[in-house]
Every structure is written in C-alpha cells, then in structure tokens.
Design a protein around this motif. Structure first.
Motif, PDB file in Angstrom:
ATOM      1  N   PHE A 160       0.822  -1.203   0.000  1.00 24.70           N
ATOM      2  CA  PHE A 160       0.000   0.000   0.000  1.00 24.70           C
ATOM      3  C   PHE A 160       0.868   1.270   0.000  1.00 24.70           C
ATOM      4  CE2 PHE A 160      -0.174  -1.543   4.552  1.00 24.70           C
ATOM      5  CZ  PHE A 160       0.612  -0.551   5.127  1.00 24.70           C
ATOM      6  N   HIS A 161       2.020   1.178  -0.648  1.00 24.30           N
ATOM      7  CA  HIS A 161       2.953   2.310  -0.709  1.00 24.30           C
ATOM      8  C   HIS A 161       2.328   3.563  -1.305  1.00 24.30           C
ATOM      9  CE1 HIS A 161       5.483  -1.159  -0.217  1.00 24.30           C
ATOM     10  NE2 HIS A 161       6.599  -0.465  -0.206  1.00 24.30           N
ATOM     11  N   GLN A 162       1.393   3.369  -2.251  1.00 27.17           N
ATOM     12  CA  GLN A 162       0.814   4.506  -2.955  1.00 27.17           C
ATOM     13  C   GLN A 162      -0.428   5.066  -2.263  1.00 27.17           C
ATOM     14  OE1 GLN A 162       2.533   5.731  -5.516  1.00 27.17           O
ATOM     15  NE2 GLN A 162       3.978   4.059  -5.178  1.00 27.17           N
ATOM     16  N   ASP A 163      -0.809   4.460  -1.157  1.00 25.01           N
ATOM     17  CA  ASP A 163      -1.954   4.949  -0.400  1.00 25.01           C
ATOM     18  C   ASP A 163      -1.431   5.845   0.729  1.00 25.01           C
ATOM     19  OD1 ASP A 163      -5.100   4.207   0.234  1.00 25.01           O
ATOM     20  OD2 ASP A 163      -3.943   4.707   2.028  1.00 25.01           O
ATOM     21  N   GLU A 164      -1.652   7.125   0.586  1.00 29.54           N
ATOM     22  CA  GLU A 164      -1.081   8.102   1.523  1.00 29.54           C
ATOM     23  C   GLU A 164      -1.516   7.858   2.959  1.00 29.54           C
ATOM     24  OE1 GLU A 164      -0.997  12.972   2.174  1.00 29.54           O
ATOM     25  OE2 GLU A 164      -1.674  12.109   0.272  1.00 29.54           O
ATOM     26  N   GLU A 165      -2.773   7.486   3.158  1.00 31.38           N
ATOM     27  CA  GLU A 165      -3.289   7.312   4.519  1.00 31.38           C
ATOM     28  C   GLU A 165      -2.690   6.091   5.202  1.00 31.38           C
ATOM     29  OE1 GLU A 165      -5.420   8.097   7.978  1.00 31.38           O
ATOM     30  OE2 GLU A 165      -4.864   9.346   6.292  1.00 31.38           O
ATOM     31  N   LEU A 166      -2.709   4.933   4.538  1.00 31.07           N
ATOM     32  CA  LEU A 166      -2.143   3.734   5.147  1.00 31.07           C
ATOM     33  C   LEU A 166      -0.620   3.831   5.284  1.00 31.07           C
ATOM     34  CD1 LEU A 166      -4.173   0.784   3.569  1.00 31.07           C
ATOM     35  CD2 LEU A 166      -4.501   1.920   5.774  1.00 31.07           C
ATOM     36  N   PHE A 167       0.014   4.487   4.320  1.00 32.34           N
ATOM     37  CA  PHE A 167       1.472   4.589   4.360  1.00 32.34           C
ATOM     38  C   PHE A 167       1.949   5.442   5.530  1.00 32.34           C
ATOM     39  CE2 PHE A 167       5.734   5.885   2.903  1.00 32.34           C
ATOM     40  CZ  PHE A 167       6.249   4.627   2.598  1.00 32.34           C
ATOM     41  N   ARG A 168       1.051   6.245   6.099  1.00 34.81           N
ATOM     42  CA  ARG A 168       1.413   7.012   7.286  1.00 34.81           C
ATOM     43  C   ARG A 168       1.946   6.113   8.397  1.00 34.81           C
ATOM     44  NH1 ARG A 168      -1.126   9.325  10.780  1.00 34.81           N
ATOM     45  NH2 ARG A 168      -3.071   8.181  10.559  1.00 34.81           N
ATOM     46  N   TYR A 169       1.409   4.876   8.448  1.00 33.95           N
ATOM     47  CA  TYR A 169       1.880   3.928   9.468  1.00 33.95           C
ATOM     48  C   TYR A 169       3.387   3.761   9.399  1.00 33.95           C
ATOM     49  CZ  TYR A 169       2.825  -0.567  11.733  1.00 33.95           C
ATOM     50  OH  TYR A 169       3.356  -1.564  12.522  1.00 33.95           O
ATOM     51  N   CYS A 170       3.925   3.700   8.197  1.00 32.55           N
ATOM     52  CA  CYS A 170       5.357   3.455   7.995  1.00 32.55           C
ATOM     53  C   CYS A 170       6.216   4.659   8.363  1.00 32.55           C
ATOM     54  CB  CYS A 170       5.632   3.078   6.536  1.00 32.55           C
ATOM     55  SG  CYS A 170       4.575   1.753   5.917  1.00 32.55           S
ATOM     56  N   THR A 171       5.583   5.793   8.559  1.00 34.19           N
ATOM     57  CA  THR A 171       6.325   7.018   8.861  1.00 34.19           C
ATOM     58  C   THR A 171       6.062   7.535  10.275  1.00 34.19           C
ATOM     59  OG1 THR A 171       4.592   8.481   7.986  1.00 34.19           O
ATOM     60  CG2 THR A 171       6.240   7.664   6.425  1.00 34.19           C
ATOM     61  N   LEU A 172       5.266   6.814  11.047  1.00 37.39           N
ATOM     62  CA  LEU A 172       4.982   7.254  12.413  1.00 37.39           C
ATOM     63  C   LEU A 172       6.282   7.362  13.209  1.00 37.39           C
ATOM     64  CD1 LEU A 172       1.825   5.113  13.334  1.00 37.39           C
ATOM     65  CD2 LEU A 172       1.883   7.552  12.779  1.00 37.39           C
ATOM     66  N   PRO A 173       6.548   8.484  13.845  1.00 33.90           N
ATOM     67  CA  PRO A 173       7.786   8.627  14.630  1.00 33.90           C
ATOM     68  C   PRO A 173       7.936   7.568  15.704  1.00 33.90           C
ATOM     69  CG  PRO A 173       6.725  10.761  14.307  1.00 33.90           C
ATOM     70  CD  PRO A 173       5.761   9.727  13.818  1.00 33.90           C
ATOM     71  N   GLU A 174       6.816   7.156  16.318  1.00 36.80           N
ATOM     72  CA  GLU A 174       6.894   6.151  17.374  1.00 36.80           C
ATOM     73  C   GLU A 174       7.301   4.792  16.819  1.00 36.80           C
ATOM     74  OE1 GLU A 174       2.376   7.072  16.862  1.00 36.80           O
ATOM     75  OE2 GLU A 174       4.310   8.059  16.495  1.00 36.80           O
ATOM     76  N   ILE A 175       7.010   4.524  15.556  1.00 35.56           N
ATOM     77  CA  ILE A 175       7.458   3.286  14.916  1.00 35.56           C
ATOM     78  C   ILE A 175       8.919   3.405  14.505  1.00 35.56           C
ATOM     79  CG2 ILE A 175       7.224   1.833  12.856  1.00 35.56           C
ATOM     80  CD1 ILE A 175       5.021   1.237  14.761  1.00 35.56           C
ATOM     81  N   LEU A 176       9.262   4.498  13.841  1.00 32.03           N
ATOM     82  CA  LEU A 176      10.610   4.650  13.283  1.00 32.03           C
ATOM     83  C   LEU A 176      11.686   4.734  14.348  1.00 32.03           C
ATOM     84  CD1 LEU A 176      10.016   7.081  10.277  1.00 32.03           C
ATOM     85  CD2 LEU A 176      10.313   4.599  10.242  1.00 32.03           C
ATOM     86  N   LYS A 177      11.359   5.268  15.507  1.00 22.03           N
ATOM     87  CA  LYS A 177      12.393   5.363  16.534  1.00 22.03           C
ATOM     88  C   LYS A 177      12.842   3.984  17.007  1.00 22.03           C
ATOM     89  CE  LYS A 177       9.653   5.823  20.805  1.00 22.03           C
ATOM     90  NZ  LYS A 177       9.354   6.722  21.945  1.00 22.03           N
ATOM     91  N   TYR A 178      11.938   3.009  16.957  1.00 23.51           N
ATOM     92  CA  TYR A 178      12.320   1.641  17.297  1.00 23.51           C
ATOM     93  C   TYR A 178      12.977   0.951  16.105  1.00 23.51           C
ATOM     94  CZ  TYR A 178      10.021   1.752  21.831  1.00 23.51           C
ATOM     95  OH  TYR A 178       9.694   2.058  23.130  1.00 23.51           O
ATOM     96  N   VAL A 179      12.455   1.180  14.920  1.00 23.82           N
ATOM     97  CA  VAL A 179      13.027   0.576  13.716  1.00 23.82           C
ATOM     98  C   VAL A 179      14.506   0.912  13.596  1.00 23.82           C
ATOM     99  CG1 VAL A 179      13.014   0.633  11.186  1.00 23.82           C
ATOM    100  CG2 VAL A 179      10.864   0.453  12.437  1.00 23.82           C
TER     101      VAL A 179
END
Length: 345
Positions: A131-150
């Motif tokens: 779902f890379h092209q779906d702006e709303e769902l792709f927000r999950y991949c950019t959440l700061p709380e996710i990326l700080k652990y990633v």
C-alpha cells in the motif's frame, strides 16, 4: 554424549519458552521489557561488541536489547494510538468498497471464498499488500513512534520494503485462515538479514482464539530454510509458504496483544499464525523495513527461486509485468526511503 547434548538443548528451549511466556503475560501498559533469566546471558558477560541484531541507541534498554538478541522479537505495549488505528481501519474499509483504488496494491481473498460470492466489501478482503501509494495507510510506515524503534535495528537510513494489512476472517471450518510457520527472509532479495526488521501492530485484541502470531524464540540465530506449500487438506492461500520438514512439537510462544501493541521481529524468526476460531475479523497493519545500506542478491539457484517464479507469474498475469524480470526488479520499484539517505537499496 549426543543424548546428553540433546537433553541439554531441550532443557534450554523449555526454559526459554517458559520465560518468554512469563513476559508475554505481563499487563503493564508501558514498553515490553525483558528481565534476566536462567537462560539469558548475564549482564557481566554480555558486552556491547557481542550485540549482533541491535545497534547502539538510546531507545532500547539493555534488558530489551538482550531480549531481542536472545529471542528475535520484542513487543512494545500501546505504541500506536487509537486515533491512528481508527484512521487506518476507515481507509481499509474505503479500499474494500472500492471507493479508493491505490495503484500497485495487491488485494487478496481467502481461498475458501467462492468467486460467485464476490461483492466488494470488508468481509471478503483478507489482505492488502504494497500500500505504498496509499497516503493514509502509508502514514503507518512514517509514524515517529514506529521509526524510533526501527532505527534500533536498521540504523538511520531506513527503507520501507514491504507493507501489508491483514484482515483475518472467521474460518470456514477448513482452517484456511492459518499461516504456516515461515521466515520472512524467504521473500526478500537483499541482505544482511540483521538490518531488516518487521513492525506488526494489532488493530484490536489478538489472541489464540482469533489467530495471533506464534513464534519460535531464538530461531533468528539460524539460517534461511527451504520453504514450500504445506500439504494441508483445506488448501493453502497463494504465497503462504511454510518451512519444509517443520517439527510441529517445537517450543513456541503465542503473542497475545492488545490494540496498539507492536511487535518488532527479525526476518529469520520462525513464526506463523493459527486459524481464526472467533466470529470476528482480526485486523493487523504491518511493514518491513531495511537499512538503505543493504544490498541486493540474485536468488536464482537458491531456495528463494520458487517464490521469485510464483510472484513473477502472478504479477505478469495481473499487471503485465515482464516475465523475464527478477525479484530484485520488483523490489526496486517498491522500496521507499522514509528516513535518512538512500544508498544501496
């Protein structure tokens, strides 16, 4: 001697599982935290140079790093907000109703659903991928709380390599909603594996009744094993590969999670999920991340070649993708930088 060694390994596995299950049963609303155990390496002997699967950071505690190093996964409680999960759920419903049609997204249904019954709805869509092209769902991949652990696993240059939302339906009785035990690295044509990590967030309570994740703690320390479709009587969904010769009696941990809880796990960790025995739909949103410093490999002549063949045939049939392309070509079109600088991938 061999019997003694086997007995020792079995004891260690039992101790590991008992400890992991103890941690999973904790009810704290804070971050998932491991504690020293009889099977874990002690703090006095576990020095930073021995860390293989995590990088130096100021996010994970020493105990959390040790737990991931030993087990290959780490659960963080209440990481994603209710508001974000509601937004993801609403967008999923719009996609199911075909109110929006993002490009290059693969929509999947369970094999038990008859084609004649297909009407666009949330009840008949079991998974959407890429779902890379779906702006709303792709927000999950950019959440700061996710990326700080990633970043603790990949480093500062972070690429999104695969996205997925799962809507596990109530099982029809054929157990087709289960997912065989597998390793995610089977699907990825890049290395090193230690710089790849999955984030898997529960969008509602997940438990053994509705098909939570089951993992084999510590199996991330092994190698990539051959995969194939299991000979299940009710059939197997497309690309639901399983490890060949899997020992069904191996110790395992069931990751029962609450809404917003997120598990991060290594691509070599052996895991799967059971069939959904409930009457509801179990929703999860997930993303695989990799360091931009990873490099592509050629999977021809390896155990991953069968997957390359299957995915290319599917993409050619659905989208006219070139039959002579490679798994690397597919990923090069889909990976996206979400933090830092793009280097190799």
């Amino acid at each position: 001697m061999e019997q003694t060694r086997a007995a020792l390994e079995q004891t260690r596995a039992a101790l590991r599982l008992r400890t992991v299950l103890g941690h999973l049963g904790r009810t704290s609303a804070g971050a998932y935290t491991a504690h020293p155990t009889t099977w874990a390496v002690s703090s006095t002997s576990f020095h930073p140079p021995q860390f293989q699967y995590t990088l130096d950071n100021d996010i994970l505690s020493l105990e959390q790093r040790k737990f991931y190093e030993e087990n290959g996964f780490l659960v963080i409680k209440n990481l994603v907000s209710d508001d974000d999960i509601t937004r993801f759920r609403n967008q999923f419903q719009r996609i199911c109703k075909e109110e929006v049609k993002p490009q290059a997204m693969m929509i999947m249904r369970d094999i038990s659903i008859e084609k004649s019954k297909f009407i666009p709805s949330e009840e008949l869509i079991t998974k959407i991928q890429n779902f890379h092209q779906d702006e709303e769902l792709f927000r999950y991949c950019t959440l700061p709380e996710i990326l700080k652990y990633v970043e603790c696993f990949t480093g500062p240059n972070i690429m999104v390599v695969h996205t997925m939302m799962i809507n596990k339906p109530p099982d029809s009785g054929k157990k087709t909603t289960r997912h065989p035990f597998h390793q995610d690295l089977h699907y990825f044509p890049f290395r090193p594996s230690n710089r790849i990590v999955a984030a898997w967030t529960a969008m509602e309570q997940v438990n053994q009744n509705n098909g939570c994740l089951s993992v084999l703690p510590g199996t991330h320390k092994g190698c990539l094993k051959p995969h194939s479709y299991p000979p299940w009587e009710g059939g197997v969904n497309i690309m639901y590969y399983g490890i060949q010769g899997y020992d069904e009696n191996s110790p395992r941990a069931h990751l029962e999670m609450e809404k917003g809880d997120t598990v991060f796990f290594h691509p070599l960790l052996i895991h799967g999920s059971g069939w959904n025995k409930s009457q509801g739909y179990r929703k999860v949103i997930s993303c695989h991340f990799a360091s931009a410093d990873c490099h592509y490999i050629d999977v021809k002549g390896t155990s991953q070649e069968s997957f390359e063949k299957d995915i290319l045939e599917t993409l050619h049939k659905l989208y006219g993708f070139p039959e002579d392309a490679s798994l690397k070509d597919i990923f090069r079109l889909n990976v996206q930088l979400v933090k830092g600088e793009r280097t190799n991938l």
